[in-house]
Design a protein around this motif. Structure first.
Motif, PDB file in Angstrom:
ATOM      1  N   CYS A  82      30.897  33.573  32.451  1.00 43.46           N
ATOM      2  CA  CYS A  82      31.310  34.980  32.520  1.00 43.46           C
ATOM      3  C   CYS A  82      31.055  35.397  33.970  1.00 43.46           C
ATOM      4  CB  CYS A  82      30.488  35.800  31.525  1.00 43.46           C
ATOM      5  SG  CYS A  82      31.177  37.371  31.013  1.00 43.46           S
ATOM      6  N   ASP A 128      33.601  40.212  37.480  1.00 48.13           N
ATOM      7  CA  ASP A 128      34.424  41.337  37.071  1.00 48.13           C
ATOM      8  C   ASP A 128      35.616  41.403  38.030  1.00 48.13           C
ATOM      9  OD1 ASP A 128      34.736  44.154  35.710  1.00 48.13           O
ATOM     10  OD2 ASP A 128      34.858  44.513  37.872  1.00 48.13           O
ATOM     11  N   ASN A 134      35.075  38.195  33.349  1.00 47.05           N
ATOM     12  CA  ASN A 134      34.544  38.786  32.122  1.00 47.05           C
ATOM     13  C   ASN A 134      35.632  38.897  31.057  1.00 47.05           C
ATOM     14  OD1 ASN A 134      32.139  39.077  33.512  1.00 47.05           O
ATOM     15  ND2 ASN A 134      32.305  41.285  33.771  1.00 47.05           N
ATOM     16  N   ALA A 182      36.488  35.526  29.604  1.00 46.47           N
ATOM     17  CA  ALA A 182      35.405  35.068  28.737  1.00 46.47           C
ATOM     18  C   ALA A 182      35.429  35.818  27.410  1.00 46.47           C
ATOM     19  CB  ALA A 182      34.062  35.264  29.439  1.00 46.47           C
ATOM     20  N   SER A 183      35.716  37.121  27.453  1.00 49.49           N
ATOM     21  CA  SER A 183      35.808  37.916  26.229  1.00 49.49           C
ATOM     22  C   SER A 183      36.928  37.405  25.336  1.00 49.49           C
ATOM     23  CB  SER A 183      36.049  39.388  26.582  1.00 49.49           C
ATOM     24  OG  SER A 183      36.289  40.151  25.421  1.00 49.49           O
ATOM     25  N   ALA A 233      26.101  34.408  28.353  1.00 45.06           N
ATOM     26  CA  ALA A 233      26.998  34.586  29.495  1.00 45.06           C
ATOM     27  C   ALA A 233      26.421  33.810  30.674  1.00 45.06           C
ATOM     28  CB  ALA A 233      27.131  36.067  29.841  1.00 45.06           C
ATOM     29  N   ASN A 238      29.703  40.665  40.004  1.00 39.46           N
ATOM     30  CA  ASN A 238      29.426  40.969  38.604  1.00 39.46           C
ATOM     31  C   ASN A 238      28.021  41.541  38.512  1.00 39.46           C
ATOM     32  OD1 ASN A 238      30.018  41.133  35.889  1.00 39.46           O
ATOM     33  ND2 ASN A 238      30.227  38.928  35.563  1.00 39.46           N
ATOM     34  N   ALA A 255      28.129  41.808  32.273  1.00 39.62           N
ATOM     35  CA  ALA A 255      28.492  40.599  31.525  1.00 39.62           C
ATOM     36  C   ALA A 255      27.953  40.666  30.099  1.00 39.62           C
ATOM     37  CB  ALA A 255      27.956  39.359  32.242  1.00 39.62           C
ATOM     38  N   THR A 267      30.003  42.993  28.103  1.00 36.89           N
ATOM     39  CA  THR A 267      31.274  42.376  27.748  1.00 36.89           C
ATOM     40  C   THR A 267      31.159  41.598  26.449  1.00 36.89           C
ATOM     41  OG1 THR A 267      32.005  42.204  30.050  1.00 36.89           O
ATOM     42  CG2 THR A 267      33.017  40.700  28.472  1.00 36.89           C
ATOM     43  N   PHE A 268      30.141  40.746  26.352  1.00 35.17           N
ATOM     44  CA  PHE A 268      29.980  39.943  25.139  1.00 35.17           C
ATOM     45  C   PHE A 268      29.525  40.794  23.956  1.00 35.17           C
ATOM     46  CE2 PHE A 268      29.343  35.420  27.072  1.00 35.17           C
ATOM     47  CZ  PHE A 268      30.692  35.379  27.353  1.00 35.17           C
ATOM     48  N   CYS A 280      22.156  36.563  28.442  1.00 36.63           N
ATOM     49  CA  CYS A 280      22.614  36.098  29.753  1.00 36.63           C
ATOM     50  C   CYS A 280      21.760  34.943  30.231  1.00 36.63           C
ATOM     51  CB  CYS A 280      22.518  37.223  30.794  1.00 36.63           C
ATOM     52  SG  CYS A 280      23.662  38.575  30.570  1.00 36.63           S
TER      53      CYS A 280
END
Length: 270
Positions: A179, A182, A208, A211-212, A228, A236, A241, A244-245, A260
């Motif tokens: 991740c 951004d 990001n 990865a999402s 991540a 980022n 991150a 995001t997840f 993370c």
């Protein structure tokens, strides 16, 4: 059950340990950190580094290889002599690996990067399936690890998710997924234009948003935790991150835990 100890993750150095919690046997994925940090974070994890039976090298970039020599020498003093697995193209492109080959056994890894399961390995009681990633390296790989019915997926350093990667990462309990950046931060950030292009390219790093999307596609009832990975310090933020997840999981109504991998401290998963 498998455990993942993320000792370091980021552009200044990477190292992760996959451990069979039942036996303590383990493999190390990459080593781009100092011996001091390596030993300290193993201690933080309550993990005995002499239980490492092999080192898997994802690719030759120095943030994944520069600590290999000194860490292996430190392990040798403790009586541990793990076997190194690296793609032949990786070994040819890496000075640390060339130096290591003078004193350690280096075996070929993933000679068929297009196949998920044709080059699987049996190490430390685990079955390891290398798969090709898309990165600006001589060769680059991620790994699926299986042990006693458990499964872990590990992928960093890839500009896209290759078909073989997506196949290998399905139906895992633990997932470590890049991740890196951004997209807006990268676009507005301080890097030269050519570097920005490289990072955002199909042979760079996952954003990001990418990865999402991949996490959404990989969600299953088996997934318990996702980390991540390789989060950029300049393009980022750890909180971004993680958000995001976390938001991806919440949107899909999934109960997996998000965390993370950090550059400067340990993260345990599983």
């Amino acid at each position: 059950m498998l455990r993942l100890h993320i000792l370091a993750s980021g552009s200044r150095g990477n190292a992760s340990v996959v451990e069979d919690a039942a036996t303590g046997r383990a493999v190390l994925i990459d080593c781009g950190i100092s011996k001091k940090d390596f030993m300290a974070r193993c201690a933080d994890a309550g993990f005995d580094p002499t239980r490492i039976e092999a080192v898997l090298v994802t690719h030759e970039h120095t943030d994944h290889t520069k600590g290999l020599g000194v860490v292996l020498r430190g392990l040798a003093k403790l009586g541990a002599h793990p076997t190194i697995y690296a793609n032949p193209a990786t070994s040819a492109a890496s000075k640390p690996l060339q130096e290591i080959a003078e004193t350690h056994l280096v075996l070929p890894l993933g000679t068929d990067a297009l196949s998920v399961r044709s080059t699987d390995l049996e190490i430390a009681g685990m079955r390891i399936f290398p798969f090709g990633t898309s990165h600006d390296a001589a060769a680059s790989f991620g790994f699926r690890v299986e042990c006693d019915g458990d499964a872990l997926g590990f992928m960093t350093d890839s500009g896209i998710v290759t078909p073989s990667a997506h196949e290998a990462l399905q139906d895992v309990r633990l997932l470590a997924l890049e991740c890196n950046h951004d997209s807006h931060m990268l676009e507005r950030g301080p890097y030269p234009f050519m570097v920005k292009q490289r990072i955002a390219s199909d042979r760079g790093h996952l954003s990001n948003d990418q990865a999402s999307d991949e996490l959404t596609a990989l969600l299953s009832n088996r997934l318990e935790a996702v980390a991540a990975m390789h989060i950029s310090e300049n393009n980022n933020e750890y909180d971004l991150a993680l958000k995001t997840f976390t938001e991806t999981l919440a949107r899909e109504g999934h109960s997996a835990r998000a965390c993370c991998g950090y550059q400067g401290r340990l993260t345990d998963v599983g």
